[in-house]
Design an enzyme around this catalytic site. Structure first.
Site, PDB file in Angstrom:
ATOM      1  N   TYR A 141       8.465  37.751  -9.473  1.00  0.00           N
ATOM      2  CA  TYR A 141       7.128  37.816  -8.776  1.00  0.00           C
ATOM      3  C   TYR A 141       6.750  36.260  -8.329  1.00  0.00           C
ATOM      4  O   TYR A 141       7.196  35.094  -8.783  1.00  0.00           O
ATOM      5  CB  TYR A 141       6.009  38.195  -9.724  1.00  0.00           C
ATOM      6  CG  TYR A 141       4.709  38.141  -9.239  1.00  0.00           C
ATOM      7  CD1 TYR A 141       4.113  39.195  -8.064  1.00  0.00           C
ATOM      8  CD2 TYR A 141       3.655  36.990  -9.285  1.00  0.00           C
ATOM      9  CE1 TYR A 141       2.934  38.970  -7.761  1.00  0.00           C
ATOM     10  CE2 TYR A 141       2.495  37.084  -8.969  1.00  0.00           C
ATOM     11  CZ  TYR A 141       2.138  38.048  -8.076  1.00  0.00           C
ATOM     12  OH  TYR A 141       0.948  37.995  -7.603  1.00  0.00           O
ATOM     13  N   TYR A 148      -1.044  47.567 -16.404  1.00  0.00           N
ATOM     14  CA  TYR A 148       0.122  47.083 -16.319  1.00  0.00           C
ATOM     15  C   TYR A 148       0.514  45.763 -16.670  1.00  0.00           C
ATOM     16  O   TYR A 148       1.399  45.122 -16.959  1.00  0.00           O
ATOM     17  CB  TYR A 148       0.863  47.447 -15.024  1.00  0.00           C
ATOM     18  CG  TYR A 148       0.439  46.877 -13.676  1.00  0.00           C
ATOM     19  CD1 TYR A 148       0.774  45.640 -13.555  1.00  0.00           C
ATOM     20  CD2 TYR A 148      -0.332  47.649 -12.913  1.00  0.00           C
ATOM     21  CE1 TYR A 148      -0.022  44.979 -12.150  1.00  0.00           C
ATOM     22  CE2 TYR A 148      -0.831  47.077 -11.695  1.00  0.00           C
ATOM     23  CZ  TYR A 148      -0.524  45.697 -11.356  1.00  0.00           C
ATOM     24  OH  TYR A 148      -0.991  45.213 -10.117  1.00  0.00           O
ATOM     25  N   GLU A 160      -7.673  24.972 -37.044  1.00  0.00           N
ATOM     26  CA  GLU A 160      -6.497  25.789 -36.626  1.00  0.00           C
ATOM     27  C   GLU A 160      -5.237  25.109 -36.884  1.00  0.00           C
ATOM     28  O   GLU A 160      -4.248  25.862 -36.221  1.00  0.00           O
ATOM     29  CB  GLU A 160      -6.991  26.554 -35.580  1.00  0.00           C
ATOM     30  CG  GLU A 160      -8.068  27.599 -35.907  1.00  0.00           C
ATOM     31  CD  GLU A 160      -7.863  28.856 -36.799  1.00  0.00           C
ATOM     32  OE1 GLU A 160      -7.006  28.605 -37.416  1.00  0.00           O
ATOM     33  OE2 GLU A 160      -8.956  29.439 -36.843  1.00  0.00           O
ATOM     34  N   HIS A 172     -12.447  32.583 -28.730  1.00  0.00           N
ATOM     35  CA  HIS A 172     -13.207  33.557 -29.416  1.00  0.00           C
ATOM     36  C   HIS A 172     -13.757  34.604 -28.555  1.00  0.00           C
ATOM     37  O   HIS A 172     -14.990  34.777 -28.401  1.00  0.00           O
ATOM     38  CB  HIS A 172     -14.338  32.915 -30.283  1.00  0.00           C
ATOM     39  CG  HIS A 172     -13.553  32.414 -31.422  1.00  0.00           C
ATOM     40  ND1 HIS A 172     -14.508  31.515 -32.415  1.00  0.00           N
ATOM     41  CD2 HIS A 172     -12.549  32.098 -32.073  1.00  0.00           C
ATOM     42  CE1 HIS A 172     -13.767  30.929 -33.245  1.00  0.00           C
ATOM     43  NE2 HIS A 172     -12.613  31.267 -33.070  1.00  0.00           N
ATOM     44  N   HIS A 175     -11.777  37.856 -34.794  1.00  0.00           N
ATOM     45  CA  HIS A 175     -11.575  36.653 -34.583  1.00  0.00           C
ATOM     46  C   HIS A 175     -11.326  36.105 -33.219  1.00  0.00           C
ATOM     47  O   HIS A 175     -12.359  35.501 -32.851  1.00  0.00           O
ATOM     48  CB  HIS A 175     -10.304  35.869 -35.620  1.00  0.00           C
ATOM     49  CG  HIS A 175     -10.237  34.657 -35.434  1.00  0.00           C
ATOM     50  ND1 HIS A 175      -9.582  33.690 -36.686  1.00  0.00           N
ATOM     51  CD2 HIS A 175     -10.697  33.400 -34.765  1.00  0.00           C
ATOM     52  CE1 HIS A 175      -9.585  32.604 -36.256  1.00  0.00           C
ATOM     53  NE2 HIS A 175     -10.352  32.253 -35.376  1.00  0.00           N
TER      54      HIS A 175
END
Length: 225
Positions: A221, A125, A86, A106, A166
């Site tokens: 935050y 949220y 990948e 996966h 995938h």
């Protein structure tokens, strides 16, 4: 040398430190049930060098000597093991976004959701932590440039997406941030599947405005200073 956003400088010691953190993150994806066997992959960018998990090697077998590094052009610059299949997807994300770490899994619930909808419904949220509604990148064969292109489209304005039939991909300034987004995405998918499974009720969803309001709150935050 100043510390890089990926978590280490580019000298030999810095690359070794980043590799150890990458391997630890990859092992965590297995321990937390986000991947099975050698599926999924992890990478981290140190300036113009990308460290990435190798293809087909169990994470618990990786050692400091197994470091695999490539340039942004995909040319291998360190290591003898073959990079993950990948790699095109990881490099595409680094070229197009401010990512310093990428995690691909996966995960079961996320993969299931990717087969059902074009976008994860706003069930909670915490979608705001990924930049808003999470899109599903259309299916393409793994390891292809087409898949990389589909992922980039799905990531526009987001830090994570689902890959149809995938799995998932998330990125962040650090491996910890990328991993946290992966875990959050899998949890969001599990919540939606659980709520949707009730035969006599339809889940209440949030509006995009409600999620945007949370995005603003998340910017302040945690511990500031």
């Amino acid at each position: 040398m100043a510390e890089e956003p990926g978590g280490a400088g580019q000298g030999a010691d810095g690359l070794a430190q980043a590799w150890n953190a990458l391997v630890a993150t990859a092992r965590r994806t297995v321990a937390d049930g986000l991947v099975v066997g050698t599926s999924g992959n992890v990478s981290v960018r140190i300036r113009d060098t990308v460290l990435v998990t190798p293809s087909g090697v169990p994470y618990d077998e990786l050692t400091p000597d197994d470091l695999v590094a490539v340039g942004l052009d995909g040319e291998q610059s360190a290591g003898t093991l073959t990079p993950t299949s990948e790699l095109p997807m990881h490099l595409a994300v680094y070229r197009a976004t401010p990512a310093r770490a990428v995690v691909h899994t996966h995960a079961v619930h996320a993969t299931a959701v990717s087969t059902l909808v074009p976008e994860l419904p706003l069930i909670h949220y915490m979608a705001a932590a990924l930049g808003g509604p999470v899109r599903v990148a259309p299916y393409a064969t793994y390891g292809t440039e087409r898949l990389a292109e589909n992922v980039l489209d799905a990531l526009k304005g987001r830090t994570g997406c689902l890959l149809q039939n995938h799995g998932t991909l998330t990125y962040g300034d650090t491996l910890a941030a990328a991993y946290d987004r992966t875990a959050q995405l899998e949890w969001l998918c599990r919540v939606w599947l659980t709520a949707s499974a009730h035969p006599h009720h339809t889940p209440k969803l949030l509006t995009r405005d409600q999620v945007r309001e949370v995005e603003e709150k998340l910017r302040g935050y945690g511990q500031q200073g």
